[in-house]
Structure formats: structure tokens, C-alpha cells
Design a protein around this motif. Structure first.
Motif, PDB file in Angstrom:
ATOM      1  N   MET A   1       0.538  30.736  37.854  1.00 11.12           N
ATOM      2  CA  MET A   1      -0.498  30.261  38.730  1.00 11.12           C
ATOM      3  C   MET A   1      -0.585  28.884  38.631  1.00 11.12           C
ATOM      4  O   MET A   1      -0.708  28.147  39.610  1.00 11.12           O
ATOM      5  CB  MET A   1      -1.868  30.977  38.422  1.00 11.12           C
ATOM      6  N   ARG A   2      -0.668  28.274  37.542  1.00 12.22           N
ATOM      7  CA  ARG A   2      -0.890  26.884  37.333  1.00 12.22           C
ATOM      8  C   ARG A   2       0.314  25.914  37.890  1.00 12.22           C
ATOM      9  O   ARG A   2       0.136  24.891  38.379  1.00 12.22           O
ATOM     10  CB  ARG A   2      -0.953  26.332  35.956  1.00 12.22           C
ATOM     11  N   LYS A   3       1.527  26.464  37.828  1.00  8.69           N
ATOM     12  CA  LYS A   3       2.745  25.889  38.430  1.00  8.69           C
ATOM     13  C   LYS A   3       2.524  25.649  39.961  1.00  8.69           C
ATOM     14  O   LYS A   3       3.350  24.976  40.379  1.00  8.69           O
ATOM     15  CB  LYS A   3       3.900  26.443  37.891  1.00  8.69           C
ATOM     16  N   TRP A   4       1.883  26.503  40.399  1.00  8.57           N
ATOM     17  CA  TRP A   4       1.716  26.316  42.039  1.00  8.57           C
ATOM     18  C   TRP A   4       0.541  25.530  42.384  1.00  8.57           C
ATOM     19  O   TRP A   4       0.852  24.799  43.566  1.00  8.57           O
ATOM     20  CB  TRP A   4       1.364  27.753  42.627  1.00  8.57           C
ATOM     21  N   ILE A   5      -0.100  24.907  41.501  1.00  9.44           N
ATOM     22  CA  ILE A   5      -1.265  24.028  42.003  1.00  9.44           C
ATOM     23  C   ILE A   5      -0.703  22.763  42.437  1.00  9.44           C
ATOM     24  O   ILE A   5      -1.243  22.168  43.315  1.00  9.44           O
ATOM     25  CB  ILE A   5      -2.199  23.912  40.770  1.00  9.44           C
ATOM     26  N   PRO A   7       2.154  21.490  43.364  1.00 10.17           N
ATOM     27  CA  PRO A   7       3.084  21.510  44.661  1.00 10.17           C
ATOM     28  C   PRO A   7       1.942  21.851  45.920  1.00 10.17           C
ATOM     29  O   PRO A   7       2.340  21.205  46.871  1.00 10.17           O
ATOM     30  CB  PRO A   7       4.321  22.685  44.594  1.00 10.17           C
ATOM     31  N   VAL A   8       1.312  22.786  45.595  1.00  7.72           N
ATOM     32  CA  VAL A   8       0.098  22.891  46.844  1.00  7.72           C
ATOM     33  C   VAL A   8      -0.416  21.849  47.116  1.00  7.72           C
ATOM     34  O   VAL A   8      -0.659  21.308  48.244  1.00  7.72           O
ATOM     35  CB  VAL A   8      -0.447  24.181  46.466  1.00  7.72           C
TER      36      VAL A   8
END
Length: 197
Positions: A1-5, A7-8
């Protein structure tokens, strides 16, 4: 979940930057278009006044018809040239300026010729129209300067980073500016020959 923060967040910042740049570009382009509308409005006022001036001068029975015809024809040419404010090119601007210069030149000849007609020079309608035309010429100059100022702001916006990227993506193009007529930088030669009678 943190890996998407991350890039988003980056995408969100880019979207906000794109929206901000686009809205800023739209705003300065609209200001330039409004400034152009004011230029056209001033030229239209001059055209309307010239029509009234011609009618007043036509009342002088012995006035040179050729001078009046030249003014009428130049006015028709000047009002026939229109420019799309969303895409003002240097070529369109040159054509517009050429037509307006022709009208200015024929109007100047008309006013010089009027000097030979004391009754016409004393006509109150003529004097009022002449005064309004002089004021309108000043308005035209002010509005052209304001238009160039608006175009300057617009040009700086579409050429500065990061707006330049979005200007190219969204198709914001340069707008042509008013330029002085060729030879306008030279002072006119005024000669008085008092020996002639």
C-alpha cells in the motif's frame, strides 16, 4: 500500500500543475482577446465618426469629390479586414495595419484639404467631429498599447516553465503584436514656405 502513495502523490501533483497551468493560460489568453476587442471597438468608433464626417463635408458643395471618394474607399477597405482574436498571426496583423494606415492617410489628406474651406472649418458639426476623431485616435493608440501589454503577459506565460509544456500540449500559440508602420521611426519633415503667396 505504501509503494502506491508516492506514485499517486506525484500523479496528483502533476494533475494539479496541469490544471493550474491550463487555467492560467486560458486567463491570460482571454485577457489578450479582450484587449483586442477594445482595439477593434476603437477602430469601429473611428469608422463610424468618419462616416459622419464625410456626410458633413459633403454638405460643402464645392469640396473636392476625389478626396471624399478616397476616404470612403479607404474606410470600406479598413472595415472589410477582420481578425480572429483566437489566432492573430503576423500576416493578419500586417494586413489589418495596412488597411488602417490607408484610412489614416486618406483622412489626413481630407483634413488638410479642409483648410482651404473657411466655411467648412467654422461649421460646428465639423469641429465637433474633428475633435472626436482626434480623441478616438488617442483611444486607438492607448488600446493598441494595452493590447501589446496583454500579449506580452500571455507570451511570457506560454514561454515560461512549466507552462510552456502545457501550452504546447493544449495548443496555445503566440499572438502577433501591433508594430509601428515602416518609416514611423523617422520624424516627419515639416516645411513652411512663407515666400509663396
Amino acid at each position: 500500500m505504501r509503494k502506491w502513495i508516492i506514485p499517486v502523490a506525484i500523479i496528483g501533483v502533476l494533475v494539479l500543475l496541469a490544471i493550474s497551468s491550463y487555467n492560467g493560460l486560458v486567463g491570460v489568453q482571454a485577457d489578450a482577446k479582450t484587449a483586442w476587442s477594445k482595439v477593434e471597438s476603437s477602430y469601429q468608433r473611428r469608422s463610424d465618426l468618419i462616416g459622419n464626417l464625410v456626410k458633413t463635408v459633403q454638405g460643402a458643395a464645392d469640396f473636392e469629390k476625389g478626396t471624399l471618394t478616397a476616404v470612403i474607399e479607404a474606410r470600406a477597405k479598413a472595415t472589410a479586414v477582420t481578425i480572429d482574436p483566437t489566432n492573430i498571426t503576423p500576416e493578419q496583423m500586417a494586413q489589418f495595419q495596412q488597411a488602417q494606415s490607408g484610412l489614416s492617410s486618406s483622412l489626413s489628406r481630407l483634413l488638410v484639404t479642409v483648410e482651404q474651406y473657411p466655411d467648412l472649418k467654422a461649421n460646428q458639426n465639423f469641429l465637433e467631429l474633428q475633435s472626436q476623431i482626434e480623441g478616438t485616435e488617442n483611444r486607438i493608440n492607448v488600446e493598441r498599447d494595452r493590447f501589446n501589454d496583454s500579449v506580452n503577459i500571455y507570451d511570457k506565460k506560454i514561454k515560461s516553465f512549466p507552462s510552456v509544456i502545457f501550452a504546447k500540449i493544449f495548443g496555445f500559440n503566440e499572438i502577433a503584436r501591433f508594430k509601428a508602420d515602416a518609416g514611423a521611426e523617422k520624424a516627419p519633415s515639416v516645411e513652411f514656405d512663407f515666400d509663396k503667396k
